[in-house]
Design an enzyme around this catalytic site. Structure first.
Site, short mmCIF file in Angstrom:
data_model
loop_
_atom_site.label_atom_id
_atom_site.label_comp_id
_atom_site.label_asym_id
_atom_site.label_seq_id
_atom_site.Cartn_x
_atom_site.Cartn_y
_atom_site.Cartn_z
N ARG A 85 0.87 -0.98 0.03
CA ARG A 85 0.07 -0.07 -0.07
C ARG A 85 0.69 1.26 0.02
O ARG A 85 1.28 1.73 1.14
CB ARG A 85 -1.05 -0.02 1.33
CG ARG A 85 -1.81 1.16 1.15
CD ARG A 85 -2.74 1.32 2.82
NE ARG A 85 -3.88 2.05 2.66
CZ ARG A 85 -4.50 2.30 3.72
NH1 ARG A 85 -4.22 1.62 4.76
NH2 ARG A 85 -5.40 3.22 3.77
N ASP A 89 -5.27 5.15 13.76
CA ASP A 89 -4.16 5.40 12.61
C ASP A 89 -4.71 6.72 11.91
O ASP A 89 -5.44 7.23 12.61
CB ASP A 89 -3.95 4.50 11.77
CG ASP A 89 -5.23 3.84 11.07
OD1 ASP A 89 -6.30 4.54 11.25
OD2 ASP A 89 -5.30 2.98 10.22
#
Length: 554
Positions: A162, A444
């Site tokens: 990613r 996050d």
């Protein structure tokens, strides 16, 4: 007249000289320079298009809908995406938020029973120069089978790489006088060093694409993939990518996104917090789009989120693509015989069972201890490698369904929780960390985005608290920030003067961002361009103490 300098590169961070030499080879730098030179203008165009679309929505007061121009793509029943390789057919449980610079956790995940690993240079990662180099180097080692205590890459869980999203730039590299787009930097190095080996081992190269907002952005990625395959001598379609539908605008273009990536698609992914935050991003100044307290009123059972997940599953399966769900962020208590452990597992099971019954083909967990229970859950409630046979033909999702805000207000608990998460995320970034743990969950950039977005929106609309009818104002948020600081010092184990100064700086930066007249589109962009963050990383790069910080403003 001297020749123009095509690439400028910062030297290695202290202690990473060997890793730097491995990654920054002459061949990889030539490849990256060509990649950036070829696509840099297109990247600028899609970023300007984002601004243009947002401006149009603001000026017109319009709402998004299914695009008339691309109606033929949606109405054509014949096209399908190219089938994915065997190793992607069965991915019930991936590990998410796996920052590859964390070597120990990376090796643990490689040895886990998960079917895939989200190797995250984006949401769960703080993109310091050190972290990017270390992360790319660790992927290099895994793919080249250099970790002695980890399985070979052909037997390990598949790596779903990613790269950073389009909003991020790499400050330590310039091509033709411009900072390099972050995703091109990550993608270029990963493909140059690992793409061919991953393909030859039938283990990739597979990617997650973050924060894609339109089918034109998917088209750009497809062109990048085609160029890269040609350059590296890979067959067309070797690269496979799952697009994360993290934005309300892209929810209306799911079929078009799959169509643009037909040969390279590994499906679509839905998640809750970045997607919810995008409503504030695009419509936050409109009273009709006031998003209520996420801790009490926002979950995947609400119409706007359930419709989004249902449409994603229906769209993917109609086109022969995989549909994956979000990440279980809950952390399991250590004592498996305890009541808290059973309660946490029951909570995750209930939420993930909703996704399985909606037809998803897989989802992510953070806690490695959740892998096997969730794999058993999939086996119990589904059949086969995936659920692509569930076409959901009975379903009709309208624009009104996708844009229907849930009812509810704001609680004092929810406001303080959002303040705490926003501050702790900034504090983590100032320490060079991309995620942290708070109240039994991993947090996050996605949870930080929804947290700061909601506080900004509640101040903007002077929303009343349910608890005592106080109005959410700058003054109240500042007051509550002071209140939560005691708890946050404990959470961050803040026992030094330097640590205390860093936490105060994080609180001041949080207050700055939630008071802005115009909503900063991405918190990570704001931080990545902020002098406080950049100077803290520069000190670390120069070998200063990790906690050296400018004086706090709060």
């Amino acid at each position: 007249m001297s020749d123009p300098i095509t690439m400028e590169l910062e030297p290695s961070p202290p202690g990473l000289e060997a890793e730097y030499r491995t990654i920054f080879t002459a061949g990889s730098l030539v490849f990256l320079q060509e990649l950036v030179s070829t696509f840099d203008e297109e990247v600028d165009k899609i970023l300007r298009l984002r601004i243009s679309r947002k401006t149009h929505l603001d000026l017109s007061g319009d709402l998004p809908g299914f695009c008339e121009v691309t109606a033929p793509v949606r109405s054509d029943p014949t096209w399908r995406v190219r089938p994915v390789p065997q190793r992607l057919q069965r991915r019930h449980v991936d590990v998410g938020d796996l920052a590859p610079c964390d070597t120990q956790r990376f090796i643990q995940a490689l040895s886990s029973p998960a079917q895939g690993l989200q190797i995250d240079f984006d949401d769960g990662n703080c993109p310091t120069y050190h972290n990017q180099i270390k992360g790319i180097y660790n992927v290099y080692r895994a793919v080249h089978n250099q970790f002695p205590n980890a399985p070979k890459i052909s037997q390990a869980p598949v790596l779903m790489l990613r790269p950073r999203a389009w909003n991020m730039v790499e400050h330590n590299m310039m091509v033709k006088g411009k900072e390099v787009p972050g995703p091109l930097c990550d993608f270029g190095f990963l493909m140059f060093h690992c793409g061919k080996l991953l393909f030859d081992s039938e283990s990739g190269p597979f990617f997650y694409l973050s924060k894609v907002e339109s089918y034109l952005e998917a088209r750009l990625w497809n062109n990048i993939f085609l160029w890269t395959e040609q350059k590296l001598g890979l067959p067309v379609g070797s690269i496979k990518a799952t697009v994360l539908i993290e934005n309300v605008l892209s929810a209306f273009e799911m079929e078009e996104i799959l169509y643009e990536l037909k040969d390279h698609s590994a499906g679509l992914n839905c998640g809750i917090w970045d997607y919810s935050a995008s409503f504030v991003n695009k419509f936050g100044h409109r009273g009709a789009f006031l998003l209520p307290d996420r801790s009490k009123y926002v979950n995947m059972e609400k119409l706007f989120l359930r419709s989004y997940m249902d449409l994603l599953v229906q769209t993917c399966h109609r086109r022969g693509a995989l549909a994956t769900g979000g990440m279980a962020a809950l952390l399991l208590p250590q004592d498996r015989d305890s009541a808290p452990y059973r309660a946490a597992l029951a909570n995750v099971t209930r939420l993930k069972l909703l996704e399985i019954k909606a037809g998803v083909d897989g989802f992510m967990v953070y806690d490695l201890g959740l892998i096997e229970p969730m794999q058993k859950l999939f086996k119990l409630h589904s059949q086969g490698d995936n659920q692509m046979h569930q076409l959901r033909d009975d379903l009709t999702v309208t624009p009104d369904d996708l844009l229907c805000m849930p009812a509810g207000g704001v609680t004092l608990y929810g406001l303080k929780y959002n303040i705490a998460v926003g501050i702790l995320f900034i504090d983590a970034w100032l320490k060079g960390k991309g995620h942290f743990f708070y109240r039994g969950q991993v947090e996050d950039s996605a949870t930080a985005e929804i947290s700061r977005s909601q506080v900004w929106q509640w101040i903007r609309h002077q929303t009343q608290l349910e608890d005592d009818s106080r109005v959410v104002t700058r003054g109240l948020v500042t007051e509550l920030t002071q209140e939560v600081m005691g708890e946050l010092k404990v959470v961050t184990r803040c026992h030094t003067v330097r640590g205390g100064e860093r936490l105060l700086t994080a609180a001041a930066m949080f207050l700055e961002v939630v008071q802005k007249r115009d909503f900063p589109e991405f918190l990570t962009t704001y931080l990545n361009l902020d002098h406080t963050f950049l100077s803290s990383q520069a000190k670390r790069h120069e070998g200063g103490a990790a906690g050296d910080m400018p004086k706090p403003k709060l």
